[in-house]
Enzyme design. Structure first.
Site, PDB file in Angstrom:
ATOM      1  N   PRO A  66       0.797  -1.229   0.000  1.00  0.00           N
ATOM      2  CA  PRO A  66       0.000   0.000   0.000  1.00  0.00           C
ATOM      3  C   PRO A  66       0.831   1.281   0.000  1.00  0.00           C
ATOM      4  O   PRO A  66       1.868   1.371   0.659  1.00  0.00           O
ATOM      5  CB  PRO A  66      -0.818  -0.098   1.298  1.00  0.00           C
ATOM      6  CG  PRO A  66      -0.112  -1.108   2.131  1.00  0.00           C
ATOM      7  CD  PRO A  66       0.535  -2.069   1.170  1.00  0.00           C
ATOM      8  N   ASN A  67       0.315   2.233  -0.766  1.00  0.00           N
ATOM      9  CA  ASN A  67       0.859   3.597  -0.874  1.00  0.00           C
ATOM     10  C   ASN A  67       2.129   3.698  -1.706  1.00  0.00           C
ATOM     11  O   ASN A  67       2.595   4.799  -1.984  1.00  0.00           O
ATOM     12  CB  ASN A  67       1.073   4.229   0.522  1.00  0.00           C
ATOM     13  CG  ASN A  67      -0.216   4.302   1.308  1.00  0.00           C
ATOM     14  OD1 ASN A  67      -1.190   4.868   0.824  1.00  0.00           O
ATOM     15  ND2 ASN A  67      -0.265   3.691   2.481  1.00  0.00           N
ATOM     16  N   ARG A  96       4.991  11.012  -2.317  1.00  0.00           N
ATOM     17  CA  ARG A  96       4.740  10.833  -0.895  1.00  0.00           C
ATOM     18  C   ARG A  96       6.046  10.913  -0.099  1.00  0.00           C
ATOM     19  O   ARG A  96       6.983  10.165  -0.386  1.00  0.00           O
ATOM     20  CB  ARG A  96       4.102   9.451  -0.754  1.00  0.00           C
ATOM     21  CG  ARG A  96       4.091   8.848   0.603  1.00  0.00           C
ATOM     22  CD  ARG A  96       3.835   7.340   0.451  1.00  0.00           C
ATOM     23  NE  ARG A  96       3.755   6.693   1.725  1.00  0.00           N
ATOM     24  CZ  ARG A  96       4.246   5.490   1.975  1.00  0.00           C
ATOM     25  NH1 ARG A  96       4.841   4.782   1.023  1.00  0.00           N
ATOM     26  NH2 ARG A  96       4.131   4.963   3.158  1.00  0.00           N
ATOM     27  N   TYR A 148      11.274   8.650   1.058  1.00  0.00           N
ATOM     28  CA  TYR A 148      11.203   7.602   0.034  1.00  0.00           C
ATOM     29  C   TYR A 148      11.846   7.966  -1.299  1.00  0.00           C
ATOM     30  O   TYR A 148      11.902   7.143  -2.210  1.00  0.00           O
ATOM     31  CB  TYR A 148       9.737   7.199  -0.172  1.00  0.00           C
ATOM     32  CG  TYR A 148       9.110   6.635   1.082  1.00  0.00           C
ATOM     33  CD1 TYR A 148       9.611   5.473   1.658  1.00  0.00           C
ATOM     34  CD2 TYR A 148       8.043   7.263   1.704  1.00  0.00           C
ATOM     35  CE1 TYR A 148       9.066   4.955   2.814  1.00  0.00           C
ATOM     36  CE2 TYR A 148       7.482   6.756   2.868  1.00  0.00           C
ATOM     37  CZ  TYR A 148       7.993   5.600   3.419  1.00  0.00           C
ATOM     38  OH  TYR A 148       7.460   5.081   4.568  1.00  0.00           O
ATOM     39  N   ASN A 198       8.065  -5.714  -1.145  1.00  0.00           N
ATOM     40  CA  ASN A 198       8.009  -4.583  -0.207  1.00  0.00           C
ATOM     41  C   ASN A 198       6.535  -4.489   0.184  1.00  0.00           C
ATOM     42  O   ASN A 198       5.726  -3.893  -0.541  1.00  0.00           O
ATOM     43  CB  ASN A 198       8.490  -3.284  -0.862  1.00  0.00           C
ATOM     44  CG  ASN A 198       8.466  -2.119   0.115  1.00  0.00           C
ATOM     45  OD1 ASN A 198       7.953  -2.229   1.231  1.00  0.00           O
ATOM     46  ND2 ASN A 198       9.018  -0.995  -0.298  1.00  0.00           N
ATOM     47  N   ALA A 243       3.333  -0.970   4.721  1.00  0.00           N
ATOM     48  CA  ALA A 243       2.808  -1.011   6.088  1.00  0.00           C
ATOM     49  C   ALA A 243       2.314  -2.409   6.487  1.00  0.00           C
ATOM     50  O   ALA A 243       2.335  -2.756   7.683  1.00  0.00           O
ATOM     51  CB  ALA A 243       1.694   0.012   6.249  1.00  0.00           C
ATOM     52  N   GLU A 253      12.969  -9.589   0.982  1.00  0.00           N
ATOM     53  CA  GLU A 253      12.185  -8.450   1.492  1.00  0.00           C
ATOM     54  C   GLU A 253      12.969  -7.158   1.260  1.00  0.00           C
ATOM     55  O   GLU A 253      14.177  -7.120   1.514  1.00  0.00           O
ATOM     56  CB  GLU A 253      11.936  -8.637   2.988  1.00  0.00           C
ATOM     57  CG  GLU A 253      11.195  -7.477   3.627  1.00  0.00           C
ATOM     58  CD  GLU A 253      10.973  -7.670   5.134  1.00  0.00           C
ATOM     59  OE1 GLU A 253      11.587  -8.586   5.739  1.00  0.00           O
ATOM     60  OE2 GLU A 253      10.178  -6.901   5.702  1.00  0.00           O
ATOM     61  N   HIS A 296      12.832  -2.800   1.843  1.00  0.00           N
ATOM     62  CA  HIS A 296      12.230  -1.535   2.287  1.00  0.00           C
ATOM     63  C   HIS A 296      13.123  -0.404   1.808  1.00  0.00           C
ATOM     64  O   HIS A 296      14.354  -0.479   1.966  1.00  0.00           O
ATOM     65  CB  HIS A 296      12.095  -1.472   3.809  1.00  0.00           C
ATOM     66  CG  HIS A 296      11.162  -2.499   4.337  1.00  0.00           C
ATOM     67  ND1 HIS A 296       9.797  -2.369   4.261  1.00  0.00           N
ATOM     68  CD2 HIS A 296      11.403  -3.707   4.891  1.00  0.00           C
ATOM     69  CE1 HIS A 296       9.231  -3.448   4.778  1.00  0.00           C
ATOM     70  NE2 HIS A 296      10.186  -4.282   5.165  1.00  0.00           N
ATOM     71  N   ARG A 352      13.528   4.251  12.238  1.00  0.00           N
ATOM     72  CA  ARG A 352      12.289   5.027  12.257  1.00  0.00           C
ATOM     73  C   ARG A 352      11.463   4.685  13.511  1.00  0.00           C
ATOM     74  O   ARG A 352      11.999   4.189  14.490  1.00  0.00           O
ATOM     75  CB  ARG A 352      11.529   4.769  10.947  1.00  0.00           C
ATOM     76  CG  ARG A 352      12.346   5.205   9.716  1.00  0.00           C
ATOM     77  CD  ARG A 352      11.585   5.017   8.434  1.00  0.00           C
ATOM     78  NE  ARG A 352      10.396   5.863   8.394  1.00  0.00           N
ATOM     79  CZ  ARG A 352       9.402   5.705   7.508  1.00  0.00           C
ATOM     80  NH1 ARG A 352       9.481   4.739   6.597  1.00  0.00           N
ATOM     81  NH2 ARG A 352       8.354   6.498   7.538  1.00  0.00           N
TER      82      ARG A 352
HETATM   83  C1  DQA Z   1       8.349   0.948   3.609  1.00  0.00           C
HETATM   84  C2  DQA Z   1       8.473   1.138   5.127  1.00  0.00           C
HETATM   85  C3  DQA Z   1       7.137   0.915   5.803  1.00  0.00           C
HETATM   86  O1  DQA Z   1       7.255   1.095   7.221  1.00  0.00           O
HETATM   87  C4  DQA Z   1       6.117   1.902   5.296  1.00  0.00           C
HETATM   88  O2  DQA Z   1       4.845   1.642   5.854  1.00  0.00           O
HETATM   89  C5  DQA Z   1       6.049   1.967   3.812  1.00  0.00           C
HETATM   90  C6  DQA Z   1       7.268   1.833   3.026  1.00  0.00           C
HETATM   91  C7  DQA Z   1       9.675   1.275   2.887  1.00  0.00           C
HETATM   92  O3  DQA Z   1       9.815   0.869   1.730  1.00  0.00           O
HETATM   93  O4  DQA Z   1      10.543   1.960   3.443  1.00  0.00           O
HETATM   94  O5  DQA Z   1       4.989   2.223   3.235  1.00  0.00           O
HETATM   95  O6  DQA Z   1       8.049  -0.415   3.352  1.00  0.00           O
END
Ligand code: DQA
Length: 148
Positions: free
Chosen positions: A11-12, A19, A24, A75, A78, A99, A101, A108
């Protein structure tokens, strides 16, 4: 042609580039997709690059990758911090799982320090921005080849 590498985004991540760019980065998900697809192609692999804001859709794609993929790069955004459903789906996958991120989740907020995905991942790459996806493609291909 080997099976494709699934690159799944939660998501997002569709808002990448817009964003919180201080966290990011400025690259969009489309730009990132093009770059990693070219990198995989140069090594002889196709990619199935997807993004969803829905947990169940990510579970469906993980199940698809179980049958049709050479490796999974995920990835889960959240959902990494909340989803036992995604963990269970990944545990059923025999191909390599990496995985990723973009941000360093350990630097964080405390609620980002734990990822359910990590318990099912062969490797974890955090904090390197979009470069993490390039490294994940290299790692996924190397692991997939070693398991052939
Ligand atoms: C994320 C880190 C997560 O905590 C966050 O909710 C994201 C992006 C990252 O790529 O740094 O949406 O996965």
């Amino acid at each position: 042609m080997p099976k494709p590498i699934y690159i799944l985004n939660g998501p997002n991540l569709n808002l990448l580039g817009e964003r919180e760019p201080h966290i990011y980065g400025a690259e969009t998900l489309q730009d990132l997709e093009k770059r990693v697809a070219a990198r995989a192609k140069a090594a002889g692999y196709a990619t199935a690059f997807r993004q969803s804001n829905r947990e169940g859709e990510l579970v469906d794609w993980i199940q698809e990758a179980r049958e049709k993929g050479a490796a999974v790069i995920i990835n889960a955004a959240a959902y990494s911090h909340t989803s036992i459903a995604i963990l269970d789906a990944l545990k059923a996958v025999d191909v390599p799982v990496i995985e990723v991120h973009l941000s360093n989740i350990h630097r964080r907020e405390a609620f980002r320090h734990h990822s359910y995905v990590s318990a099912a991942a062969d490797g974890v790459i955090v904090g390197l921005g979009p470069l993490g996806y390039d490294l994940a493609v290299d790692a996924a291909i190397s692991l997939a080849k070693s398991r052939e």
